[in-house]
Design a protein around this motif. Sequence first.
Motif, PDB file in Angstrom:
ATOM      1  N   ASP A 132       0.833  -1.200   0.000  1.00 35.65           N
ATOM      2  CA  ASP A 132       0.000   0.000   0.000  1.00 35.65           C
ATOM      3  C   ASP A 132       0.867   1.249   0.000  1.00 35.65           C
ATOM      4  O   ASP A 132       2.033   1.217   0.397  1.00 35.65           O
ATOM      5  CB  ASP A 132      -0.906   0.021   1.239  1.00 35.65           C
ATOM      6  N   ARG A 133       0.279   2.329  -0.440  1.00 38.19           N
ATOM      7  CA  ARG A 133       0.971   3.617  -0.440  1.00 38.19           C
ATOM      8  C   ARG A 133       1.369   3.984   0.986  1.00 38.19           C
ATOM      9  O   ARG A 133       0.560   3.883   1.908  1.00 38.19           O
ATOM     10  CB  ARG A 133       0.030   4.680  -0.997  1.00 38.19           C
ATOM     11  N   SER A 134       2.604   4.389   1.177  1.00 39.14           N
ATOM     12  CA  SER A 134       3.047   4.811   2.510  1.00 39.14           C
ATOM     13  C   SER A 134       2.491   6.199   2.800  1.00 39.14           C
ATOM     14  O   SER A 134       2.074   6.928   1.898  1.00 39.14           O
ATOM     15  CB  SER A 134       4.573   4.832   2.590  1.00 39.14           C
ATOM     16  N   TYR A 135       2.514   6.583   4.085  1.00 38.05           N
ATOM     17  CA  TYR A 135       2.026   7.902   4.467  1.00 38.05           C
ATOM     18  C   TYR A 135       2.871   8.998   3.821  1.00 38.05           C
ATOM     19  O   TYR A 135       2.356  10.026   3.378  1.00 38.05           O
ATOM     20  CB  TYR A 135       2.030   8.054   5.986  1.00 38.05           C
ATOM     21  N   GLU A 136       4.186   8.769   3.757  1.00 36.78           N
ATOM     22  CA  GLU A 136       5.064   9.764   3.139  1.00 36.78           C
ATOM     23  C   GLU A 136       4.757   9.917   1.659  1.00 36.78           C
ATOM     24  O   GLU A 136       4.763  11.025   1.117  1.00 36.78           O
ATOM     25  CB  GLU A 136       6.534   9.376   3.352  1.00 36.78           C
ATOM     26  N   GLN A 137       4.477   8.804   0.988  1.00 34.57           N
ATOM     27  CA  GLN A 137       4.114   8.867  -0.427  1.00 34.57           C
ATOM     28  C   GLN A 137       2.796   9.611  -0.620  1.00 34.57           C
ATOM     29  O   GLN A 137       2.642  10.402  -1.551  1.00 34.57           O
ATOM     30  CB  GLN A 137       4.007   7.454  -1.006  1.00 34.57           C
ATOM     31  N   MET A 138       1.852   9.351   0.277  1.00 36.89           N
ATOM     32  CA  MET A 138       0.559  10.033   0.195  1.00 36.89           C
ATOM     33  C   MET A 138       0.721  11.536   0.358  1.00 36.89           C
ATOM     34  O   MET A 138       0.072  12.329  -0.333  1.00 36.89           O
ATOM     35  CB  MET A 138      -0.391   9.485   1.262  1.00 36.89           C
TER      36      MET A 138
END
Length: 250
Positions: free
Chosen positions: A81-87
């Motif tokens: 899943d998309r990481s928080y940093e990526q989001m």
Amino acid sequence: MPYVRRTTRAGKTIEVEYYYTSRYNKKGAKKKDKVKPTKEEQKKINTKVAERKLRLLIAANYGYGDYHLILDYIRRKGQADRSYEQMKKDIQIFLRECRKLYKKAGIEFKYIHVMEVGKKGSRHHHLIVNRIDTKLLQQAWYKAYEGHNRVKVFPLDDSGNYAELASYLIKYTTEHIQDKDRLQGKRWASSKNLVHPQPQYEIVTQRSWFRKEPKPLAGYYIDKDSVEYGIESPEYYGYGWFRYRMVQLE
């Protein structure tokens, strides 16, 4: 006993709140001990305050035809899943692209952003933005999220009363704010060009309002779901309180 009436106008709504405050205590008057809320009570109070602030912010800056957006991520089996940093990086790119596209269209871009990570791991960005061609919003998300452009658009209705939307968004922030590794460290982010409604205060010397039904101003109606009152509450230092919302008629 010094009570005040706080009146806040925001768009098509007027919120009225009566409560006690020691700020206007007369000299020599006996001061009641402040009631300290429990940890759980304080969480509920914080949520109520956040809902009120967001509700007023939406009502003051958005209206009929503006958008509640949901930017989706595609989940594929076997992929992380998309990481928080990526989001966070994704939304920064999306907002940057929106500023460019809105400016080109001659429109001032205004936004409120809430990040959501579901209990089962689904990821979304919720935004409230002013109206523009939805194709441009797809273009911005396409740029931010590696060629994907799935954008869900929900136009705001003409009621001007967006209490349910604010409550819906705050529900996610309440769940996430307890996780220090999540989100942007606050319940929502917004553009700096939003109007922030300023309340007006009036000292109330009569307490008869506790026994009355709220009466709307001419051209308004009372949102029955907004009427709340109590005799004692840690939210108001142990004293009584009463609040309701008026909404402008069509």
